[in-house]
Design an enzyme around this catalytic site. Structure first.
Site, PDB file in Angstrom:
ATOM      1  N   ASP A  11       0.876  -1.186   0.000  1.00  0.00           N
ATOM      2  CA  ASP A  11       0.000   0.000   0.000  1.00  0.00           C
ATOM      3  C   ASP A  11       0.907   1.228   0.000  1.00  0.00           C
ATOM      4  OD1 ASP A  11      -2.400   1.606   0.332  1.00  0.00           O
ATOM      5  OD2 ASP A  11      -1.852   1.851   2.430  1.00  0.00           O
ATOM      6  N   SER A  12       0.302   2.392  -0.177  1.00  0.00           N
ATOM      7  CA  SER A  12       1.077   3.633  -0.118  1.00  0.00           C
ATOM      8  C   SER A  12       1.519   3.941   1.305  1.00  0.00           C
ATOM      9  CB  SER A  12       0.216   4.789  -0.636  1.00  0.00           C
ATOM     10  OG  SER A  12      -0.934   4.919   0.180  1.00  0.00           O
ATOM     11  N   TYR A  43      -0.646   8.400  -2.599  1.00  0.00           N
ATOM     12  CA  TYR A  43      -0.670   8.050  -4.023  1.00  0.00           C
ATOM     13  C   TYR A  43      -1.851   8.732  -4.725  1.00  0.00           C
ATOM     14  CZ  TYR A  43       2.642   4.047  -3.743  1.00  0.00           C
ATOM     15  OH  TYR A  43       3.732   3.230  -3.609  1.00  0.00           O
ATOM     16  N   GLY A  44      -2.884   8.982  -3.938  1.00  0.00           N
ATOM     17  CA  GLY A  44      -4.142   9.464  -4.530  1.00  0.00           C
ATOM     18  C   GLY A  44      -4.048  10.817  -5.192  1.00  0.00           C
ATOM     19  N   CYS A  74      -4.194  -1.507  -2.055  1.00  0.00           N
ATOM     20  CA  CYS A  74      -4.336  -0.070  -2.260  1.00  0.00           C
ATOM     21  C   CYS A  74      -5.210   0.099  -3.499  1.00  0.00           C
ATOM     22  CB  CYS A  74      -2.955   0.538  -2.500  1.00  0.00           C
ATOM     23  SG  CYS A  74      -2.988   2.274  -2.977  1.00  0.00           S
ATOM     24  N   ASN A  75      -6.313   0.810  -3.336  1.00  0.00           N
ATOM     25  CA  ASN A  75      -7.225   0.994  -4.470  1.00  0.00           C
ATOM     26  C   ASN A  75      -6.575   1.814  -5.574  1.00  0.00           C
ATOM     27  OD1 ASN A  75     -10.223   0.156  -3.509  1.00  0.00           O
ATOM     28  ND2 ASN A  75      -9.008   0.837  -1.785  1.00  0.00           N
ATOM     29  N   THR A  76      -5.826   2.844  -5.160  1.00  0.00           N
ATOM     30  CA  THR A  76      -5.203   3.732  -6.147  1.00  0.00           C
ATOM     31  C   THR A  76      -4.190   2.957  -6.982  1.00  0.00           C
ATOM     32  OG1 THR A  76      -5.426   5.434  -4.447  1.00  0.00           O
ATOM     33  CG2 THR A  76      -4.098   5.987  -6.371  1.00  0.00           C
ATOM     34  N   GLU A 153      -2.902   8.932   8.195  1.00  0.00           N
ATOM     35  CA  GLU A 153      -1.437   8.782   8.294  1.00  0.00           C
ATOM     36  C   GLU A 153      -0.892   9.697   9.400  1.00  0.00           C
ATOM     37  OE1 GLU A 153       0.915   6.795   6.556  1.00  0.00           O
ATOM     38  OE2 GLU A 153      -0.745   5.719   5.604  1.00  0.00           O
ATOM     39  N   CYS A 201     -10.881   3.123  -0.409  1.00  0.00           N
ATOM     40  CA  CYS A 201      -9.499   3.458  -0.081  1.00  0.00           C
ATOM     41  C   CYS A 201      -9.201   2.684   1.194  1.00  0.00           C
ATOM     42  CB  CYS A 201      -9.351   4.957   0.150  1.00  0.00           C
ATOM     43  SG  CYS A 201      -7.742   5.415   0.853  1.00  0.00           S
ATOM     44  N   THR A 202      -8.085   2.001   1.235  1.00  0.00           N
ATOM     45  CA  THR A 202      -7.852   1.105   2.371  1.00  0.00           C
ATOM     46  C   THR A 202      -7.545   1.851   3.675  1.00  0.00           C
ATOM     47  OG1 THR A 202      -5.580   0.805   1.589  1.00  0.00           O
ATOM     48  CG2 THR A 202      -7.179  -0.891   1.000  1.00  0.00           C
ATOM     49  N   HIS A 203      -7.388   3.178   3.593  1.00  0.00           N
ATOM     50  CA  HIS A 203      -7.253   3.966   4.829  1.00  0.00           C
ATOM     51  C   HIS A 203      -8.624   4.237   5.471  1.00  0.00           C
ATOM     52  CE1 HIS A 203      -3.253   4.803   3.233  1.00  0.00           C
ATOM     53  NE2 HIS A 203      -2.927   5.434   4.346  1.00  0.00           N
TER      54      HIS A 203
HETATM   55  N1  DGL Z   1      -4.780   3.466   0.690  1.00  0.00           N
HETATM   56  C1  DGL Z   1      -4.753   3.831  -0.655  1.00  0.00           C
HETATM   57  C2  DGL Z   1      -5.956   3.440  -1.426  1.00  0.00           C
HETATM   58  O1  DGL Z   1      -6.580   2.449  -1.088  1.00  0.00           O
HETATM   59  C3  DGL Z   1      -4.203   5.146  -1.088  1.00  0.00           C
HETATM   60  C4  DGL Z   1      -4.159   6.318  -0.209  1.00  0.00           C
HETATM   61  C5  DGL Z   1      -3.227   7.338  -0.830  1.00  0.00           C
HETATM   62  O2  DGL Z   1      -2.018   7.074  -0.829  1.00  0.00           O
HETATM   63  O3  DGL Z   1      -3.712   8.366  -1.357  1.00  0.00           O
HETATM   64  O4  DGL Z   1      -6.304   4.054  -2.407  1.00  0.00           O
END
Ligand code: DGL
Length: 296
Positions: A11-12, A43-44, A74-76, A153, A201-203
């Site tokens: 993940d990011s 990453y987004g 990570c979805n992104t 984060e 988004c996994t966050h």
């Molecule tokens: N956790 C990540 C996701 O699922 C990305 C969050 C990020 O880095 O912007 O998209």
């Protein structure tokens, strides 16, 4: 034949540990090697080309450590790199968008589905495509909440002790910070009268109580963790690469974060177990030609 090699996950940052935890909880004999690219998070807000390049570097690093399966938690990164990694890597690759879309379709009664994700995931339209592949008639509404990623984060990195982070969770102080962001970013989805929102988004599962407060109890919030776990379990059986039931896992973690100790502390909370072994990885070593010649 039993295969005790680790499952690679990346993940990011820390968010992918919400997926790693679900996997570790349900697959007690599997070893996980988790990579969090904290230094380059979020990453987004980056271009698909950049996220694809980062994903290739990390995949190559993990492959060098002999992983048997790669989970893009990570979805992104799934939106930007899943197709390429699936076609290029010599091992199976699982992303989180198809599983998230499946969870959303299954839970929704009115088939008006919201997707809350990063800007890059929203722009990629990967969820739109995945949902419409499963149900072409579903109405999909997307919204980005980039500040929620920074919030998670930051919260994990700055809190002094893990208990203190989440004991504060319901306090006025925390709500005062997170709620206005969530209210602003979820407004369009609320107005669209969705009955289900995919936390794409996994966050975001880490802020679920806050999003639930914004949407109210009439809206179901789903994440991709459960469906991703099912996809990983099925793949292990299908490829005959499950670890034996005698295998004692030894999870390892790697990060580009400057502050390893902060990564470990926040990560331990999310993973639900101490991160005993966290390896620092410099961007220079990640980018070194020996690291990703196989993927360029
Ligand atoms: N956790 C990540 C996701 O699922 C990305 C969050 C990020 O880095 O912007 O998209």
């Amino acid at each position: 034949m039993a295969d005790s090699r680790p499952i690679g996950i990346f993940d990011s940052g820390l968010g992918g540990l919400t997926i790693a935890r679900k996997l570790a909880d349900t697959m007690p004999h599997e070893t996980f090697l988790y990579f969090g690219d904290t230094l380059r998070c979020p990453y987004g807000k980056k271009s698909p080309e950049e996220v694809l390049q980062f994903s290739k570097e990390i995949a190559a690093w993990l492959l060098q450590r002999d992983i048997k399966l790669l989970v893009i938690a990570c979805n992104t990164a799934t939106a930007a790199a899943y197709t390429t990694l699936k076609e290029t890597l010599p091992i199976p690759v699982i992303g989180v968008i198809e599983p998230g879309a499946k969870a959303g379709i299954e839970k929704s009664s009115n088939k008006r589905i919201g997707v809350l994700a990063t800007e890059a995931t929203v722009t990629s339209a990967a969820y739109l495509d995945a949902i419409h592949t499963l149900n072409p008639k579903a109405k999909v509404f997307q919204a980005a909440s980039p500040d929620s990623v920074d919030f998670v984060e930051g919260l994990m990195a700055t809190a002094p002790e893990k208990e203190e982070i989440w004991l504060q969770y319901d306090t006025e102080h925390l709500l005062a910070k997170a709620l206005p962001i969530a209210e602003r970013d979820c407004k369009a989805l609320k107005e669209a009268e969705v009955d289900t929102v995919i936390l794409g988004c996994t966050h975001f599962p880490l802020l679920k109580p806050i999003f639930q407060k914004v949407f109210g109890t009439g809206v179901t919030l789903v994440s991709s963790a459960e469906e991703t776990q099912k996809a990983v379990a099925a793949c292990l059986v299908d490829k005959n690469i499950k670890a034996s039931e005698q295998h004692m896992p030894h999870h390892k973690f790697a990060t580009t974060a400057d502050a390893i100790e902060r990564f470990s502390r926040g990560g331990s909370f999310i993973f639900g177990r101490p991160l005993y072994e966290v390896q620092p990885v410099s961007l220079a070593s990640l980018r070194s030609p020996t690291s990703f010649t196989s993927l360029t």
